[in-house]
Design a protein around this motif. Structure first.
Motif, short mmCIF file in Angstrom:
data_model
loop_
_atom_site.label_atom_id
_atom_site.label_comp_id
_atom_site.label_asym_id
_atom_site.label_seq_id
_atom_site.Cartn_x
_atom_site.Cartn_y
_atom_site.Cartn_z
N SER A 154 34.09 31.24 47.04
CA SER A 154 33.89 31.61 48.44
C SER A 154 32.84 32.72 48.56
N THR A 155 32.81 33.63 47.58
CA THR A 155 31.81 34.70 47.61
C THR A 155 30.42 34.15 47.40
N SER A 156 30.29 33.16 46.51
CA SER A 156 28.98 32.56 46.27
C SER A 156 28.48 31.83 47.52
N LYS A 157 29.39 31.27 48.30
CA LYS A 157 28.98 30.57 49.51
C LYS A 157 28.57 31.55 50.61
N LEU A 158 29.18 32.72 50.64
CA LEU A 158 28.70 33.77 51.52
C LEU A 158 27.29 34.18 51.11
N ALA A 159 27.07 34.27 49.81
CA ALA A 159 25.74 34.64 49.30
C ALA A 159 24.68 33.62 49.71
N THR A 160 25.02 32.34 49.72
CA THR A 160 24.02 31.34 50.10
C THR A 160 23.59 31.53 51.55
N ASN A 206 40.37 27.47 56.16
CA ASN A 206 40.71 26.82 54.88
C ASN A 206 42.20 26.76 54.61
N MET A 207 43.01 27.05 55.65
CA MET A 207 44.47 26.92 55.56
C MET A 207 45.06 27.68 54.37
N GLY A 208 44.40 28.76 53.97
CA GLY A 208 44.90 29.60 52.91
C GLY A 208 44.73 29.04 51.52
N MET A 209 44.00 27.93 51.39
CA MET A 209 43.85 27.31 50.07
C MET A 209 42.84 28.03 49.18
N VAL A 210 41.89 28.72 49.80
CA VAL A 210 40.86 29.43 49.04
C VAL A 210 40.80 30.88 49.51
N PRO A 211 40.91 31.84 48.62
CA PRO A 211 40.80 33.25 49.05
C PRO A 211 39.43 33.51 49.66
N GLY A 212 39.38 34.45 50.57
CA GLY A 212 38.12 34.80 51.19
C GLY A 212 37.20 35.51 50.22
N PRO A 213 35.95 35.66 50.58
CA PRO A 213 34.99 36.34 49.71
C PRO A 213 35.35 37.81 49.51
N ALA A 214 34.97 38.33 48.36
CA ALA A 214 35.19 39.75 48.04
C ALA A 214 33.84 40.31 47.61
N TRP A 215 33.05 40.73 48.59
CA TRP A 215 31.66 41.12 48.31
C TRP A 215 31.60 42.40 47.51
N LYS A 216 30.70 42.41 46.55
CA LYS A 216 30.41 43.59 45.75
C LYS A 216 28.90 43.64 45.54
N SER A 217 28.44 44.61 44.82
CA SER A 217 27.03 44.64 44.46
C SER A 217 26.66 43.32 43.78
N PRO A 218 25.53 42.71 44.13
CA PRO A 218 25.14 41.46 43.47
C PRO A 218 25.04 41.58 41.95
N ASP A 219 24.72 42.77 41.45
CA ASP A 219 24.70 42.95 40.00
C ASP A 219 26.08 42.72 39.39
#
Length: 307
Positions: free
Chosen positions: A186-192, A151-164
């Motif tokens: 980006s985190t929501s897309k990891l979740a998908t 993503n050429m640095g345009m969007v930060p990577g996901p930062a996973w935490k507890s889904p709650d």
């Protein structure tokens, strides 16, 4: 034999282009578009031109109650025989906000509610109405890699935490900024992708689930919640990048999505399709513990609407 494909995110961008390819290339499809407000009737009329079969239901994807109502209407139409057998669901709708504080009517952070929970509730409410062979396609994003290459640095990577935690506003640092909003995206897309893996494990044989990555696609409506400078850049400047390998044109991304939906792109259940071919998603996206935890949390959050 005629069959039904339900699709969200069909009114603009790659979704709109995909609908045109699906209808032109598969005349047996009854396309049911899920739209917000009164736009569905107009969209269905436009897509029906040329003798295609298109209908619509209305839903606000940020509200689980509204998603439930839409899915219930689809179920009832299937049971009455008003719709042919259900063989596809395309969760293409997605949002990206300029912060991580936007909250929907159920109290969930809106990025998570729309990009994750809405798809999950549709899948669960329609699950027993699918007729094999059927395919569930969820639009993912290569922002889930979180590296410069994708993503050429345009969007930060996901930062996973507890889904709650992820489901609530303010889950990320600087939640009132665009960085917070993009991290939520980006985190929501990891979740998908996690949920697609769980669907592959849990859904009956013959109901396949696939995550589709269109790549970086300038000129779509994804930046509609951004500020004026970002919107201008997405519409007028960044589309030039489609002339390079770093971006995908809107027309190509829509065509590739149709290929996945129609099965032209061969992809076993649980796959990640990178535009035209099955590929490996990020190493972080293969985590059975997180996948199970997210499934359990999504089930809990949607339980009142899935009964």
């Amino acid at each position: 034999m005629q069959h039904t494909v339900v699709m969200t995110g069909a009114s603009r961008g790659i979704g709109r282009i995909a609908t045109e390819h699906i209808l032109r290339r598969s005349p047996n499809v009854h396309l049911l578009v899920v739209t917000r407000g009164s736009s569905g009737a107009r969209l269905a009329a436009e897509l029906s031109a040329g003798g295609h079969t298109v209908s619509h239901v209305s839903a606000d994807l940020g509200s689980l109650g509204s998603v439930q109502s839409a899915a219930t209407e689809i179920r009832e139409r299937l049971e009455r025989g008003d719709l042919p057998p259900l063989r596809g669901f395309v969760g293409n709708a997605g949002v990206q906000y300029t912060n991580a504080l936007t909250k929907g009517p159920d109290g969930f952070e809106s990025t998570f509610a729309i990009n994750v929970l809405a798809n999950h509730l549709f899948v669960r409410l329609l699950q027993d109405r699918f007729v094999a062979p059927a395919r569930i396609v969820i639009t993912a994003s290569d922002t889930h890699f979180g590296d410069f290459k994708h993503n050429m640095g345009m969007v930060p990577g996901p930062a996973w935490k507890s889904p709650d935690v992820l489901a609530r506003p303010g889950a990320f640092p600087k939640p009132d900024t665009a960085v917070g909003g993009r991290t939520a995206y980006s985190t929501s897309k990891l979740a998908t992708i996690y949920l697609v893996h769980e669907y592959a494990r849990r859904l009956p044989a013959g109901i396949d689930s696939v995550a589709y990555n269109p790549g970086f696609v300038p000129g779509t409506g994804l930046a509609r919640n951004a500020g004026p400078i970002s919107r201008f850049a997405m519409r007028r400047i960044l589309p030039v990048m489609t002339l390079t390998p770093f971006a995908t044109s809107r027309d190509a991304a829509g065509r590739y999505l149709a290929d996945v939906v129609l099965g032209t792109t061969k992809a076993p259940t649980g796959s990640y399709v990178d535009r035209t071919h099955v590929a490996r998603s990020s190493e972080e996206s293969y985590d059975p513990q997180r996948e199970g935890e997210l499934w359990d949390t999504a089930e809990r959050f949607t339980a009142a609407y899935a009964a």
